[in-house]
Design a protein around this motif. Structure first.
Motif, short mmCIF file in Angstrom:
data_model
loop_
_atom_site.label_atom_id
_atom_site.label_comp_id
_atom_site.label_asym_id
_atom_site.label_seq_id
_atom_site.Cartn_x
_atom_site.Cartn_y
_atom_site.Cartn_z
N ASN A 129 -0.68 7.10 8.43
CA ASN A 129 -1.49 8.24 8.02
C ASN A 129 -0.57 9.41 7.67
O ASN A 129 0.22 9.87 8.50
CB ASN A 129 -2.45 8.64 9.15
CG ASN A 129 -3.47 9.67 8.71
OD1 ASN A 129 -3.27 10.41 7.76
ND2 ASN A 129 -4.59 9.71 9.42
N CYS A 154 -1.16 12.45 7.46
CA CYS A 154 -1.40 13.63 8.31
C CYS A 154 -0.56 13.60 9.59
O CYS A 154 -0.44 14.63 10.28
CB CYS A 154 -2.88 13.73 8.67
SG CYS A 154 -3.96 14.09 7.28
N HIS A 208 -5.73 14.76 -5.21
CA HIS A 208 -5.91 14.66 -3.76
C HIS A 208 -4.93 15.60 -3.07
O HIS A 208 -3.81 15.24 -2.74
CB HIS A 208 -5.69 13.22 -3.29
CG HIS A 208 -6.64 12.24 -3.89
ND1 HIS A 208 -8.01 12.37 -3.79
CD2 HIS A 208 -6.43 11.12 -4.62
CE1 HIS A 208 -8.60 11.37 -4.42
NE2 HIS A 208 -7.65 10.59 -4.94
N PRO A 259 -7.58 13.67 1.11
CA PRO A 259 -6.92 12.35 1.10
C PRO A 259 -5.45 12.46 0.72
O PRO A 259 -5.02 13.47 0.18
CB PRO A 259 -7.71 11.58 0.03
CG PRO A 259 -8.98 12.34 -0.17
CD PRO A 259 -8.67 13.77 0.13
N ALA A 260 -4.70 11.44 1.02
CA ALA A 260 -3.28 11.43 0.69
C ALA A 260 -3.09 11.45 -0.83
O ALA A 260 -3.78 10.74 -1.57
CB ALA A 260 -2.61 10.19 1.28
N SER A 261 -2.15 12.26 -1.30
CA SER A 261 -1.90 12.38 -2.73
C SER A 261 -1.27 11.10 -3.29
O SER A 261 -0.38 10.51 -2.67
CB SER A 261 -0.97 13.56 -3.00
OG SER A 261 -0.64 13.64 -4.37
N ARG A 262 -1.72 10.72 -4.48
CA ARG A 262 -1.11 9.59 -5.18
C ARG A 262 0.06 10.04 -6.05
O ARG A 262 0.79 9.19 -6.60
CB ARG A 262 -2.15 8.87 -6.03
CG ARG A 262 -3.19 8.14 -5.22
CD ARG A 262 -4.15 7.34 -6.09
NE ARG A 262 -4.98 8.20 -6.92
CZ ARG A 262 -6.08 7.77 -7.57
NH1 ARG A 262 -6.46 6.51 -7.47
NH2 ARG A 262 -6.79 8.61 -8.30
N PRO A 290 -2.43 17.02 2.62
CA PRO A 290 -3.78 16.92 3.20
C PRO A 290 -4.34 18.26 3.66
O PRO A 290 -5.55 18.48 3.64
CB PRO A 290 -3.59 15.97 4.39
CG PRO A 290 -2.32 15.22 4.10
CD PRO A 290 -1.47 16.18 3.35
#
Length: 394
Positions: free
Chosen positions: A139, A141, A229, A251-254, A261
């Motif tokens: 995760n 975060c 994101h 959400p986690a950035s692509r 986050p």
């Protein structure tokens, strides 16, 4: 009674000598490195508007984060946080960790990078090449908390770029990225940029540029382009509207290297004049557009920046303005061979390609504006010249 006993004085002198030697090594490394290039790129359909890329991929570790890593190490050394043998730990999506691994090796210090498990294998290999160890977490975060834990257990130091990026950089001068840009622009047709466009990973770059422009009394404005994101745009928009910032994590950035986050402490909203939220499909289409125009691969964060450039350019043209726009070429595309330059990755992510490419091509040619982008500003909307709003707090 003496302030210190002899063993304490000896230990203090030894530590001061080590710190002084470490700072000299970093400064000597800086003196061996040339400044990064400023590359022009014309935009068809936008006469009188000149676009430039500050090419940060030419640093020894291949990205904009080389400047940040140098500043973070000098800041930690000057604060007495690093000692001979200290284990250095950093939370990173990859590029900062590559650069910090370089400086840790320069000082003979062990280095641990705490990163999301989705980090590109090319970045992991680069960290290990410089002698670092990678600690992957599921995760995104959790990387800061895990970094702090590892640093405590090792008796080392957590660099914490997301807190210290904005204060570790000397924004007044010292060849920071802002000073370098304005110096390199001096002989151009429009030497003072109307806009500088960047994206936010820590927020350190936007803070440095915004502070420097104000400190020098320059009219240049800063647009921050945020990936799909990420929490920075929502945080900024809430402040601009006089509302409390959201607390839910994004959400986690692509788009590796940018987006978070939550809005980090190093993101200074008062240094940013406007923000725009960029869909990932358009970021990556703009990345491919730059690849074709410059004849070289760039990373996805550069594409996010270019979407911001196009938004600004359309606004300037609509008002009949001329001038220059500078943005950041953050890193090279070689680190993303497994993702942004792999068709299978797009299919797995469900990211549309052909339609996004067509949108960017039309926007760059000036035949159509970018659909759906809603710039937000603490001054109304200087891109669209709306009436001003009250300034948000820094």
């Amino acid at each position: 009674m003496p302030f210190e006993d002899p063993p304490s004085r000896l230990a203090c002198a030894t530590q001061h000598a080590w710190t002084a030697a470490a700072i000299r090594r970093i400064e000597a490394d800086f003196n061996r490195s040339a400044d990064t290039h400023l590359i022009p790129m014309s935009l068809p359909g936008f006469p009188g508007i000149d676009v430039y890329f500050k090419d940060e991929s030419s640093h020894p570790t291949g990205s904009l984060k080389h400047r940040l890593a140098r500043s973070l190490f000098l800041y930690a050394l000057a604060n007495g946080w690093l000692h001979a043998g200290s284990t250095v730990v950093e939370a990173s999506s990859g590029s900062t960790a590559v650069s910090e691994a370089y400086f840790a090796r320069l000082l003979g210090l062990p280095f641990v990078a705490v990163m999301p498990a989705s980090t590109s294998p090319e970045k992991i290999a680069a960290i290990e090449f410089h002698g670092g160890r990678c600690h992957l977490v599921r995760n995104a975060c959790d990387i800061a908390g895990e970094s702090a834990r590892l640093a405590r257990e090792a008796g080392g130091h957590f660099m914490d770029q997301f807190t210290y990026a904005e204060r570790a950089t000397d924004w007044r001068a010292n060849n920071n990225i802002a000073e370098s840009i304005f110096r390199q622009m001096e002989q151009e047709p429009h030497p003072v940029p109307a806009w500088i466009v960047c994206s936010a990973g820590t927020g350190g770059t936007s803070a440095t540029i915004g502070r420097y422009a104000r400190y020098r009394g320059l009219p240049t404005r800063v647009l921050c382009a945020d990936p799909e994101h990420s929490a920075f745009h929502a945080h900024y928009a809430a402040l601009a509207a006089g509302q409390p910032p959201p607390t839910a994590a994004a959400p986690a950035s692509r788009i590796e290297g940018i987006g978070r986050p939550t809005a980090e402490a190093s993101f200074i909203a008062g240094c940013v004049d406007a923000m725009v939220k960029v869909p990932d499909a358009l970021s990556l289409a703009a990345m491919r557009y730059v690849n074709a125009r410059l004849g070289r691969r760039v990373g996805g964060s550069t594409g996010t920046n270019v979407v911001g450039v196009l938004a600004v350019a359309h606004g300037m043209r609509a008002r009949g303005d001329t001038g220059s726009i500078v943005t950041i070429l953050c890193d090279g595309g070689e680190r993303y061979a497994h993702s942004y330059y792999d068709p299978d990755w797009y299919r797995a992510q469900g990211i549309e390609v052909d339609g996004a490419d067509a949108i960017i091509t039309r926007a760059a040619s000036g035949t159509a504006a970018l659909p759906g982008l809603q710039p937000v500003s603490r001054h109304g909307d200087p891109i669209r010249h709306d009436p001003p709003r009250p300034a948000i707090p820094a």
